[in-house]
Design a protein around this motif. Structure first.
Motif, PDB file in Angstrom:
ATOM      1  N   TRP A   1       0.755  -1.027  -0.223  1.00 52.17           N
ATOM      2  CA  TRP A   1       0.101  -0.009  -0.008  1.00 52.17           C
ATOM      3  C   TRP A   1       0.767   1.107  -0.060  1.00 52.17           C
ATOM      4  O   TRP A   1       0.582   2.202  -0.559  1.00 52.17           O
ATOM      5  N   ARG A   2       2.031   1.437   0.671  1.00 54.11           N
ATOM      6  CA  ARG A   2       2.872   2.356   0.774  1.00 54.11           C
ATOM      7  C   ARG A   2       3.385   2.651  -0.642  1.00 54.11           C
ATOM      8  O   ARG A   2       3.614   3.888  -0.992  1.00 54.11           O
ATOM      9  N   LEU A   3       3.775   1.505  -1.445  1.00 61.37           N
ATOM     10  CA  LEU A   3       3.938   1.929  -2.760  1.00 61.37           C
ATOM     11  C   LEU A   3       3.076   2.509  -3.717  1.00 61.37           C
ATOM     12  O   LEU A   3       3.342   3.095  -4.403  1.00 61.37           O
ATOM     13  N   TYR A   4       2.022   1.895  -3.639  1.00 60.58           N
ATOM     14  CA  TYR A   4       0.757   2.164  -4.432  1.00 60.58           C
ATOM     15  C   TYR A   4       0.271   3.648  -4.045  1.00 60.58           C
ATOM     16  O   TYR A   4       0.391   4.632  -5.090  1.00 60.58           O
ATOM     17  N   ALA A   5       0.733   4.083  -2.900  1.00 62.92           N
ATOM     18  CA  ALA A   5       0.321   5.477  -2.376  1.00 62.92           C
ATOM     19  C   ALA A   5       1.215   6.375  -3.023  1.00 62.92           C
ATOM     20  O   ALA A   5       0.648   7.389  -3.127  1.00 62.92           O
ATOM     21  N   GLU A   6       2.341   6.057  -3.055  1.00 64.07           N
ATOM     22  CA  GLU A   6       3.358   7.051  -3.837  1.00 64.07           C
ATOM     23  C   GLU A   6       3.211   7.140  -5.196  1.00 64.07           C
ATOM     24  O   GLU A   6       3.108   8.289  -5.791  1.00 64.07           O
ATOM     25  N   ILE A   7       2.684   6.137  -5.803  1.00 62.86           N
ATOM     26  CA  ILE A   7       2.479   6.216  -7.554  1.00 62.86           C
ATOM     27  C   ILE A   7       1.271   6.761  -7.615  1.00 62.86           C
ATOM     28  O   ILE A   7       1.049   7.757  -8.418  1.00 62.86           O
ATOM     29  N   ALA A   8       0.200   6.691  -6.764  1.00 61.44           N
ATOM     30  CA  ALA A   8      -1.231   7.211  -6.752  1.00 61.44           C
ATOM     31  C   ALA A   8      -1.006   8.730  -6.436  1.00 61.44           C
ATOM     32  O   ALA A   8      -1.788   9.674  -7.481  1.00 61.44           O
ATOM     33  N   LYS A   9      -0.270   9.283  -5.856  1.00 59.99           N
ATOM     34  CA  LYS A   9       0.057  10.513  -5.464  1.00 59.99           C
ATOM     35  C   LYS A   9       0.664  11.397  -6.670  1.00 59.99           C
ATOM     36  O   LYS A   9       0.172  12.337  -7.218  1.00 59.99           O
ATOM     37  N   ASP A  10       1.579  10.640  -7.253  1.00 64.59           N
ATOM     38  CA  ASP A  10       2.310  11.226  -8.325  1.00 64.59           C
ATOM     39  C   ASP A  10       1.604  11.230  -9.717  1.00 64.59           C
ATOM     40  O   ASP A  10       1.539  12.258 -10.541  1.00 64.59           O
ATOM     41  N   CYS A  11       0.498  10.168  -9.818  1.00 64.55           N
ATOM     42  CA  CYS A  11      -0.362  10.243 -11.138  1.00 64.55           C
ATOM     43  C   CYS A  11      -1.833  10.300 -10.930  1.00 64.55           C
ATOM     44  O   CYS A  11      -2.395  10.106 -11.672  1.00 64.55           O
TER      45      CYS A  11
END
Length: 326
Positions: A253-263
């Motif tokens: 989830w931490r890695l997904y949240a990083e991508i979700a914020k950028d995209c």
């Protein structure tokens, strides 16, 4: 892997496209919402969401899930609208018959197709001992305003039989708002009053807790029924040692949240989540190991199913690199 687990793993549902119906918060909320609509006597409503958040998956899983207050099961019918060069009224009952496996003559007219579909609806209502049913109209944003008159005909036919058919229109948010914006005039008042009084926004996963709850289903669901868990089928040694897929939930989830914020991703669509988890369970973890899983492996599982709409944007945002034009 012992002999007990050496069943034909090629037949495992995780290796088939969309073969498993996982239960998510979004799906449970959809069932609750439609149940409330039924109990309050609503004649229709629309459900919108971003593309690929799991709307269609959830809609197809509604059979036998909607019940009246006394527990009687309400028949649910599903149809999906197809884009056509010529969009006619006849196309609606025709697609309703096709989606529900009803045979008809190629030159059948709208009234005959409507009669045939209405007969099927009434037959299932009688069999279930109820006087109502639900019609799910997926991809409704592909309709024209005039084609809603075909659904008004469905409504009138059922009303004439002292029965009801609640119509639920499901579509992509942006395209649907564009269509609905064309239907604000007085000529569409009767359509709006019948079908557009209820609204619900469907979302994908929005929290780490939802992701972990989904991952735990891999750790508990079994195939075959008395066989290994989904996780154990592909990672028997890991499961035997006490490891569970859900243990990766926090980092994933931490890695997904990083991508979700950028995209600029609002929620994680069920299709992408399942593709990511399937990739991990059936391929990446058996190949590269389940102990001390590194972020790079989880990030690969996130990006391979095309989490974002634009691969180039993803590449730039995640890696900071931009490919050169040929």
């Amino acid at each position: 892997m012992n002999d007990e687990l050496r069943y034909n793993i090629s037949s495992h549902p995780l290796l088939e496209v969309k073969a498993v119906r996982f239960e998510t918060t979004g799906y449970c909320q959809l069932v609750d919402t439609l149940t409330e609509w039924l109990w309050s006597g609503a004649s229709g409503g629309f459900i919108l969401g971003a593309p690929r958040v799991g709307k269609s998956w959830a809609a197809r899983a509604l059979k036998n899930q909607l019940k009246l207050r006394d527990g009687r099961v309400v028949p649910v019918f599903y149809m999906s609208i197809e884009d056509r060069d010529t969009k006619t009224l006849t196309e609606i009952p025709r697609q309703a018959c096709l989606s529900n496996e009803l045979t008809f003559k190629s030159r059948a007219i709208a009234s005959a197709l409507t009669y045939q579909f209405m007969n099927r609806v009434c037959d299932e209502q009688i069999e279930a001992g109820v006087q109502t049913a639900v019609l799910i109209v997926d991809e409704f944003d592909l309709l024209t305003p005039r084609q809603f008159n075909a659904f008004a005909t469905f409504f009138n036919r059922m009303d004439g039989e002292k029965r009801s058919l609640m119509m639920v229109f499901i579509g992509n948010k942006a395209e649907a708002f564009e269509l609905l914006g064309k239907m604000t005039g007085p000529q569409y008042k009767r359509i709006r009053k019948r079908f557009f009084k209820r609204y619900y926004e469907f979302r994908g996963l929005t929290s780490r807790q939802e992701l972990i709850a989904l991952m735990r289903q891999y750790d508990t669901l079994r195939f075959p029924e008395n066989g290994p868990t989904y996780t154990q089928a592909f990672l028997p040694e890991a499961v035997d040692s006490g490891w569970r897929l859900a243990s990766l939930g926090k980092d994933l989830w931490r890695l997904y949240a990083e991508i979700a914020k950028d995209c600029d991703i609002e929620s994680w669509g069920l299709e992408e989540v399942v593709n990511t988890l399937n990739l991990l369970v059936t391929d990446l973890l058996p190949t590269y190991g389940w102990e001390d899983v590194e972020d790079d492996l989880l990030r690969e599982a996130l990006l391979q199913p095309h989490l974002t709409d634009d691969f180039l944007t993803t590449l730039v945002n995640v890696t900071g690199k931009r490919g050169k034009s040929p």
